[in-house]
Scaffold this motif. Structure first.
Motif, PDB file in Angstrom:
ATOM      1  N   LEU A 333      -2.768   2.054  -7.768  1.00 21.86           N
ATOM      2  CA  LEU A 333      -2.335   2.001  -9.164  1.00 21.86           C
ATOM      3  C   LEU A 333      -3.319   2.833  -9.969  1.00 21.86           C
ATOM      4  O   LEU A 333      -4.513   2.534 -10.016  1.00 21.86           O
ATOM      5  N   ARG A 334      -2.800   3.894 -10.580  1.00 17.47           N
ATOM      6  CA  ARG A 334      -3.666   4.808 -11.329  1.00 17.47           C
ATOM      7  C   ARG A 334      -3.407   4.605 -12.817  1.00 17.47           C
ATOM      8  O   ARG A 334      -2.280   4.737 -13.295  1.00 17.47           O
ATOM      9  N   LEU A 335      -4.457   4.266 -13.549  1.00 21.10           N
ATOM     10  CA  LEU A 335      -4.331   3.974 -14.976  1.00 21.10           C
ATOM     11  C   LEU A 335      -5.097   5.008 -15.773  1.00 21.10           C
ATOM     12  O   LEU A 335      -6.212   5.384 -15.394  1.00 21.10           O
ATOM     13  N   GLN A 336      -4.510   5.454 -16.863  1.00 25.17           N
ATOM     14  CA  GLN A 336      -5.196   6.425 -17.720  1.00 25.17           C
ATOM     15  C   GLN A 336      -5.054   6.007 -19.167  1.00 25.17           C
ATOM     16  O   GLN A 336      -3.993   5.517 -19.574  1.00 25.17           O
ATOM     17  N   TRP A 337      -6.130   6.141 -19.904  1.00 28.26           N
ATOM     18  CA  TRP A 337      -6.078   5.804 -21.326  1.00 28.26           C
ATOM     19  C   TRP A 337      -7.110   6.628 -22.090  1.00 28.26           C
ATOM     20  O   TRP A 337      -8.090   7.091 -21.513  1.00 28.26           O
ATOM     21  N   ALA A 338      -6.819   6.798 -23.370  1.00 27.77           N
ATOM     22  CA  ALA A 338      -7.705   7.604 -24.212  1.00 27.77           C
ATOM     23  C   ALA A 338      -8.918   6.789 -24.618  1.00 27.77           C
ATOM     24  O   ALA A 338      -8.806   5.610 -24.946  1.00 27.77           O
TER      25      ALA A 338
END
Ligand code: HEC
Ligand code: HEC
Length: 509
Positions: A333-338
């Protein structure tokens, strides 16, 4: 208040990544379609924030801005009636949509009958709150009345009035837009600004989180919908639970003003922040992409999940991007956020570092907010960039005399692993920390964005974990911490529950 930093922070990412092409099959709702009792549903889903008695006075509510509505006061924001009380349809619409820009999520995954039962329960709590105050007044003036009498009086007072006649949308033309703008400047710009971006709240406003600043119409979120009917209702009825007054406009004036308002507010203004429950289908691949194989990750679907900061402020992170895959054995599970800053400094007051957590529940209606319960434990995968204990140690070392100094952790690399924990409610969270199973988490901070890739076997490794290989649907929810904003652990941004669905070889649709 200027909310442009939010938009600036968020949109480059929104456009840089593939927008969710993810399946939108209807998410599972409570298996029993029959309406639950309003009181039981309320106790399960709502009391944690709104209080068992509807007083809004809970431990959790201290952490939230805006504060959860105190139903006992009988004040609501989203109403369409001439006496400022919501109709049943108003309440059900609010439950179905949630209130974007706050932690009030969408409950639209519940069957309609449940939403109606919940709306009735909200009204019952409001009536009881009002009845109590009627009785107190009666007692104070030496004319005591019975509870039944007080409730009857409260019911009468709080009964929704007639729907306001808001007219119908008129096609915009130069004349009615000019008239709308004139009315806007007369009635609205004093609070919302001539450009619609909202003026800052004035210093004499209460600071307890019950009142909010005038909405910035360009910021991309509204509590209600942005339809003609909704906006016209806001204009005419005001927002009785907020510092937004009703107006006495004729139907023709309402039509002109709302037409102009719509030129300031995009029709999908709320969609960006609406916390619907989505179904995230985890694609099956031959082998899982390597952490640094950006091209392979880019070929997979990415879903955007709106985040609700517990403590709403313009610069808080408001969305998370999820890319998921499994190979029949393991899941990634790859999560990206600013996050504008990689907070690798110890600040004497900080007990939290940048981080992300995924909460899994093997049931279909776990409590949203409480990190599980004794009956419904949740499995939490959590990663923090830096060890809070190290940060705390640094803070201790520095002591009070160095307050305000940010001390670099000497180029310390973010931790390469996380923890998989079983939580049974808020109190268990502190107790269990440090006792979980290790989790592989690859992370990178680059160009104002964190990427964290969690990997685990699909099968649970112990009874404390949720088994993702089992056929039953699993729900998952997310939390993001930004140490730059949040100096205590209770302050973070969260999503609602989403449904996780594994694509299985041979069942690809
Ligand atoms: C995570 C906390 C949380 C949970 C759980 C929650 N709410 Fe809320 N709710 C809020 C907040 C915060 C607001 C205030 C938003 C605002 O005023 O901008 C709110 C506002 C409301 C309102 C006010 C609508 C209006 O017109 O002003 C209603 C009604 C409501 N919630 C019903 C419910 C019901 C019913 C449930 C359970 C199904 C529920 N809420 C669960 C946080 C929560
Ligand atoms: C006294 C200040 C004040 C005036 C005057 C005022 N507003 Fe507001 N308005 C507010 C505040 C405060 C909010 C945010 C309320 C909240 O969510 O707590 C708001 C929110 C709104 C919203 C957002 C509704 C939603 O769904 O979130 C709209 C639309 C709006 N105002 C339109 C208007 C229009 C049109 C006028 C003129 C007829 C007007 N307002 C006049 C203070 C004001």
């Amino acid at each position: 208040m200027d909310l442009t930093p939010l938009v600036r922070l968020v949109w480059p990412i929104a456009t840089a990544l593939t927008v969710a092409t993810c399946a939108t099959s209807p998410p599972p709702s409570t298996a029993a379609a029959a309406a639950g009792s309003g009181a039981a549903l309320y106790a399960r889903h709502c009391a944690v924030c709104h209080g068992a008695d509807g007083s809004g006075d809970t431990v959790v509510s201290q952490l939230l801005r805006p504060r959860p509505n105190a139903f006992r006061l009988g004040l609501f924001k989203l109403v369409s009636t001439d006496n400022g009380m919501p109709s049943d349809d108003d309440l059900v619409a609010t439950l179905r949509r949630g209130m974007p820009g706050s932690t009030m999520m969408s409950w639209g995954w519940l069957p309609d009958a449940d939403l109606r039962a919940l709306a009735a329960e909200v009204r019952r709590l409001a009536v009881h709150g009002r009845a109590d105050s009627i009785r107190r007044t009666a007692l104070a003036t030496n004319r005591p009345i019975t509870e039944t009498e007080a409730i009857a009086a409260a019911e009468q007072e709080l009964a929704p009035g007639d729907p306001i006649d808001v007219g119908t949308p008129v096609p915009p033309n130069a004349d009615n837009l000019a008239e709308g703008e004139r009315l806007y400047r007369q009635h609205c710009s004093g609070c919302h600004g001539t450009d619609g971006r909202g003026l800052p709240a004035s210093a004499d406003w209460p600071t307890d989180g019950t009142w909010l600043w005038p909405r910035d119409f360009t910021a991309g979120y509204l509590r209600g919908d942005a339809t003609y009917r909704d906006l016209a209702s806001r204009v005419r009825a005001g927002m009785p639970g907020a510092h937004m007054p009703p107006t006495r406009l004729s139907v023709a004036e309402t039509e002109a003003l709302v037409g102009y308002l719509q030129s300031l507010i995009a029709e999908d203004a709320s969609a960006h922040h609406t916390q619907w429950r989505r179904t995230v289908r985890v694609q099956q691949t031959g082998s899982l992409p390597a952490d640094d194989d950006a091209a392979a990750w880019a070929r997979l679907d990415t879903v955007r999940l709106p985040l609700a900061p517990l403590w709403w402020r313009p610069e808080a992170c408001s969305e998370l991007w999820l890319t998921a895959a499994h190979d029949g054995t393991d899941i990634a599970l790859r999560l990206q956020w600013a996050d504008a800053s990689r907070d690798d400094t110890a600040v004497p007051t900080s007990t939290i570092s940048d981080g992300v957590a995924i909460q899994f529940a093997p049931t279909l209606d776990p409590p949203l907010f409480a990190m599980g319960s004794a009956e419904q434990p949740v499995n939490v995968w959590r990663w923090h960039a830096y060890d809070p204990k190290v940060l705390a140690g640094m803070a201790d070392l520095l002591g009070r005399t160095h307050e305000g100094l940010d001390v670099p952790l000497g180029g310390t690399r973010p931790r390469p692993r996380g923890e998989s924990l079983a939580f049974r409610g808020v109190a268990s969270a502190a107790r269990e920390t440090g006792s979980g199973l290790p989790l592989a988490v690859a992370t990178e901070w680059r160009d104002g964005r964190w990427t964290a890739t969690f990997r685990r076997s699909l099968h649970a490794r112990s009874s404390n974990e949720v088994d993702l290989a089992a056929a039953t649907p699993v729900l998952f929810a997310f939390a993001v911490w930004d140490a730059h904003l949040d100096r205590h652990a209770g302050s973070k941004a969260i999503t609602t529950w989403h449904a996780l669905e594994l694509e299985r070889r041979g069942t690809r649709r």
